[in-house]
Structure formats: structure tokens, C-alpha cells
Write an enzyme that holds these catalytic residues in place. Structure first.
Site, mmCIF file in Angstrom:
data_model
loop_
_atom_site.group_PDB
_atom_site.id
_atom_site.type_symbol
_atom_site.label_atom_id
_atom_site.label_comp_id
_atom_site.label_asym_id
_atom_site.label_seq_id
_atom_site.Cartn_x
_atom_site.Cartn_y
_atom_site.Cartn_z
ATOM 1 N N GLY A 98 0.663 -1.267 -0.008
ATOM 2 C CA GLY A 98 0.055 -0.034 -0.095
ATOM 3 C C GLY A 98 0.742 1.188 -0.235
ATOM 4 O O GLY A 98 0.370 2.297 0.490
ATOM 5 N N SER A 99 1.990 1.416 -0.558
ATOM 6 C CA SER A 99 2.879 2.402 -0.651
ATOM 7 C C SER A 99 2.217 3.745 -1.302
ATOM 8 O O SER A 99 2.127 4.908 -1.007
ATOM 9 C CB SER A 99 4.214 2.059 -0.933
ATOM 10 O OG SER A 99 4.446 1.881 -2.453
ATOM 11 N N ASN A 100 1.618 3.107 -2.791
ATOM 12 C CA ASN A 100 0.921 4.039 -3.578
ATOM 13 C C ASN A 100 -0.414 4.605 -2.798
ATOM 14 O O ASN A 100 -0.530 5.920 -2.932
ATOM 15 C CB ASN A 100 0.391 3.185 -4.708
ATOM 16 C CG ASN A 100 1.438 3.545 -5.853
ATOM 17 O OD1 ASN A 100 1.862 4.436 -6.343
ATOM 18 N ND2 ASN A 100 2.317 2.253 -5.948
ATOM 19 N N LEU A 158 -4.716 -6.969 -7.322
ATOM 20 C CA LEU A 158 -4.275 -7.980 -8.205
ATOM 21 C C LEU A 158 -5.256 -8.664 -8.993
ATOM 22 O O LEU A 158 -5.226 -9.620 -9.813
ATOM 23 C CB LEU A 158 -3.361 -9.240 -7.574
ATOM 24 C CG LEU A 158 -1.978 -8.662 -7.061
ATOM 25 C CD1 LEU A 158 -1.347 -9.859 -6.267
ATOM 26 C CD2 LEU A 158 -1.090 -7.989 -8.179
ATOM 27 N N LEU A 186 -8.872 -9.188 -11.136
ATOM 28 C CA LEU A 186 -9.648 -8.311 -12.245
ATOM 29 C C LEU A 186 -10.799 -7.978 -11.655
ATOM 30 O O LEU A 186 -11.468 -8.717 -10.743
ATOM 31 C CB LEU A 186 -9.934 -9.633 -13.441
ATOM 32 C CG LEU A 186 -10.440 -8.898 -14.672
ATOM 33 C CD1 LEU A 186 -9.377 -8.018 -15.164
ATOM 34 C CD2 LEU A 186 -10.970 -9.957 -15.495
ATOM 35 N N ASN A 217 -5.876 2.818 -12.493
ATOM 36 C CA ASN A 217 -4.942 2.170 -12.172
ATOM 37 C C ASN A 217 -3.493 2.336 -12.280
ATOM 38 O O ASN A 217 -3.210 3.277 -13.269
ATOM 39 C CB ASN A 217 -5.177 0.389 -12.768
ATOM 40 C CG ASN A 217 -4.254 -0.549 -12.341
ATOM 41 O OD1 ASN A 217 -3.529 -0.819 -11.278
ATOM 42 N ND2 ASN A 217 -3.635 -1.346 -13.415
ATOM 43 N N HIS A 264 0.221 1.139 -13.007
ATOM 44 C CA HIS A 264 1.037 -0.108 -13.472
ATOM 45 C C HIS A 264 2.485 0.334 -13.387
ATOM 46 O O HIS A 264 2.888 1.529 -13.935
ATOM 47 C CB HIS A 264 0.780 -0.680 -14.943
ATOM 48 C CG HIS A 264 1.186 -1.682 -15.262
ATOM 49 N ND1 HIS A 264 0.980 -3.049 -14.865
ATOM 50 C CD2 HIS A 264 2.194 -1.951 -15.959
ATOM 51 C CE1 HIS A 264 1.779 -3.939 -15.477
ATOM 52 N NE2 HIS A 264 2.456 -3.298 -16.087
ATOM 53 N N ASP A 283 -4.868 -4.494 -17.580
ATOM 54 C CA ASP A 283 -3.702 -3.236 -18.211
ATOM 55 C C ASP A 283 -4.292 -3.026 -19.377
ATOM 56 O O ASP A 283 -3.317 -2.881 -20.214
ATOM 57 C CB ASP A 283 -2.472 -4.051 -18.101
ATOM 58 C CG ASP A 283 -2.070 -4.576 -16.694
ATOM 59 O OD1 ASP A 283 -2.387 -3.748 -15.629
ATOM 60 O OD2 ASP A 283 -1.266 -5.665 -16.430
ATOM 61 N N GLU A 285 5.943 6.711 -9.401
ATOM 62 C CA GLU A 285 4.434 6.023 -9.274
ATOM 63 C C GLU A 285 3.999 7.209 -8.119
ATOM 64 O O GLU A 285 2.993 7.475 -8.138
ATOM 65 C CB GLU A 285 4.644 4.923 -8.763
ATOM 66 C CG GLU A 285 4.597 3.457 -9.780
ATOM 67 C CD GLU A 285 4.485 2.398 -9.460
ATOM 68 O OE1 GLU A 285 3.400 2.071 -8.597
ATOM 69 O OE2 GLU A 285 5.379 1.290 -9.621
HETATM 70 C C1 GRF Z 1 3.070 -1.007 -7.468
HETATM 71 O O1 GRF Z 1 4.385 -0.983 -8.260
HETATM 72 C C2 GRF Z 1 2.000 -0.641 -8.627
HETATM 73 O O2 GRF Z 1 2.281 -0.066 -9.949
HETATM 74 C C3 GRF Z 1 1.574 -2.038 -9.093
HETATM 75 O O3 GRF Z 1 1.568 -2.805 -7.678
HETATM 76 C C4 GRF Z 1 2.728 -2.262 -7.012
HETATM 77 C C5 GRF Z 1 1.918 -1.884 -5.668
HETATM 78 O O4 GRF Z 1 2.708 -1.453 -4.699
HETATM 79 N N1 GRF Z 1 0.352 -2.189 -9.618
HETATM 80 P P1 GRF Z 1 2.368 -0.744 -3.476
HETATM 81 O O5 GRF Z 1 1.351 -1.816 -2.733
HETATM 82 O O6 GRF Z 1 1.443 0.628 -3.735
HETATM 83 O O7 GRF Z 1 3.366 -0.397 -2.484
#
Ligand code: GRF
Length: 230
Positions: free
Chosen positions: A13-15, A85, A87, A102, A104, A145, A174
Site C-alpha cells: 500500500g505504498s501508493n 491483483l 480483475l 490503475n 502499473h 492493463d 509512481e
Molecule cells: C506498484 O508497483 C503498482 O504499480 C503495481 O503494484 C505495486 C503496488 O505497490 N500495480 P504498493 O502496494 O502501492 O506499494
């Protein structure tokens, strides 16, 4: 009106955290729900710690109904997939078309599709000999994707890169790009047209706005803001 965003995440969950931090500063939108297919995901634990509504999406049942009920209970305007992960069921895609995005970790349409996630993506980029990679933020459609690309950011691939060093460089981009694009979509400044085109992305046509993801984060963030008009 503050737009209400749900984040779906299977992993650490870093994003999600980058998006939350950005929205706290930018305003106009907030993360109101975090959902995951994995009860043990770091994203769910993080949301619980902050008192953000969180939910596990069990597999096997009627996923579409479960998800739609969850989104409607939290009055969600926009859904951001950040390392999710599974669909997304077609019914959910239809209900949230143009409001579902999303991130990617490679430049789509290359290096995407079923099974292309995590280290596998960066391994494939390195094996291909590509000299440029970077994150893609796109609208989600019924195929993995595949939806309309909103924004991408170039990140160099160095000769001595490993999947770990490349992943870290892309992840940094990202964390800067995904929140900005999610904010622009949530606030209606980037939209998906009826014929599947993206409208509003890249406000600037100045090529100089595009910097490789090497400079300091604030310099990079400024060039993203200038390119996206956000
Ligand atoms: C990220 O690299 C994102 O692009 C991909 O999965 C990863 C998730 O990382 N879809 P995080 O859980 O947000 O750290």
C-alpha cells in the site's frame, strides 16, 4: 464538493499512502475506503490504523455485487487500484467507467496483462533490453492493463540495474504521478470520452515539461504538475 475515493490494494500500500498524503495537501478529494482481496495486506492495516473504512473482498462469491454495495455504502465517486491483483468484475467497470483507474509499473501496452505484476514486470523489462521504463496510470476496462492510458512518466533503465533497483526508481515516479492523476480524475479535470479517449491529460504540450525520474522529488513533482496542469 470533496470527491470520495476508494483504493483497492492487495499489497503493502505504498501508493495508497502517497495518494493519501497528496490529497491531504491538495484537498478536493479524500480516501474514504480501502479494500483488499487479502486480509493480511499492509494497505488494510494502514487504513485501520488511521480510522479509514476498510474491507476485505472475499473471493468466490458474487464479487460484483459485494464491491458495488461496498462502494455505494461509502458513497464512492472514484476508485483507484494501487497494486490490486484481481480483475475488477465487468459490472463494476461499467458502473465506474471513467472513474476507475490503475497504476502499473511499466510503460503499457508493453509489459502488462495477466500475471504481469511485481518483480515479474521489471524482470521482463530488463530481459527485453528496453532502456526506458516508468509508471502508467490508465482507466480500467474489462481487460487486465488494457484501458485508455492517461499518463506515463519516463524512467531510465541502467545497464547495471537489477529488478530491485529498477522497481525502486519506477516506484518513486509512481508515488508522484499516481496521486496527481487520481486527483485530476476525481476532480473531473481528466475524463474518459464516450468513444474511449482520454480528455484533459497533459495540459502542457511543452516537451521540456517531461523530465526523466532522476532529479529531486520536488523538481520532478513540479515537472509533472506542469505537464498535467494539476
Ligand atoms: C506498484 O508497483 C503498482 O504499480 C503495481 O503494484 C505495486 C503496488 O505497490 N500495480 P504498493 O502496494 O502501492 O506499494
Amino acid at each position: 464538493m470533496t470527491a470520495r475515493i476508494a483504493v483497492f490494494a492487495s499489497g503493502r500500500g505504498s501508493n495508497l499512502q502517497a495518494l493519501h498524503a497528496y490529497l491531504e495537501r491538495a484537498g478536493g478529494a479524500e480516501v474514504v475506503l480501502v479494500a483488499s482481496d487479502r486480509a493480511s495486506s499492509g494497505a488494510l492495516a494502514w487504513a485501520r490504523d488511521r480510522g479509514i473504512a476498510s474491507s476485505t473482498i472475499e473471493s468466490g462469491g458474487d464479487d460484483a455485487t459485494t464491491i458495488l454495495e461496498l462502494l455505494s455504502a461509502s458513497r464512492v465517486d472514484c476508485v483507484a487500484l494501487a497494486g490490486y491483483l484481481r480483475l475488477v468484475p465487468a459490472e463494476v467497470v461499467r458502473a465506474y467507467r471513467g472513474r476507475l483507474l490503475n497504476v502499473h509499473p511499466a510503460l503499457l501496452p508493453a509489459f502488462g496483462g495477466p500475471g504481469m505484476y511485481g518483480a515479474r514486470v521489471h524482470r521482463a523489462v530488463l530481459a527485453s533490453g528496453a532502456r526506458v521504463s516508468g509508471p502508467t496510470v490508465h482507466f480500467v476496462d474489462e481487460i487486465y492493463d488494457h484501458g485508455a492510458i492517461i499518463a506515463q512518466w519516463p524512467v531510465p533503465v541502467f545497464r547495471d540495474d537489477t529488478e530491485v533497483t529498477l522497481a525502486a526508481r519506477v516506484l518513486r515516479a509512481e508515488h508522484l504521478l499516481f496521486p496527481r492523476v487520481a486527483h485530476l480524475v476525481a476532480s473531473g479535470r481528466i475524463t474518459l470520452t464516450g468513444d474511449g479517449r482520454v480528455s484533459g491529460a497533459y495540459a502542457s504540450r511543452d516537451p521540456a515539461a517531461f523530465l526523466f525520474a532522476i532529479p529531486e522529488d520536488d523538481v520532478l513533482a513540479e515537472s509533472m504538475a506542469s505537464a498535467l496542469g494539476g
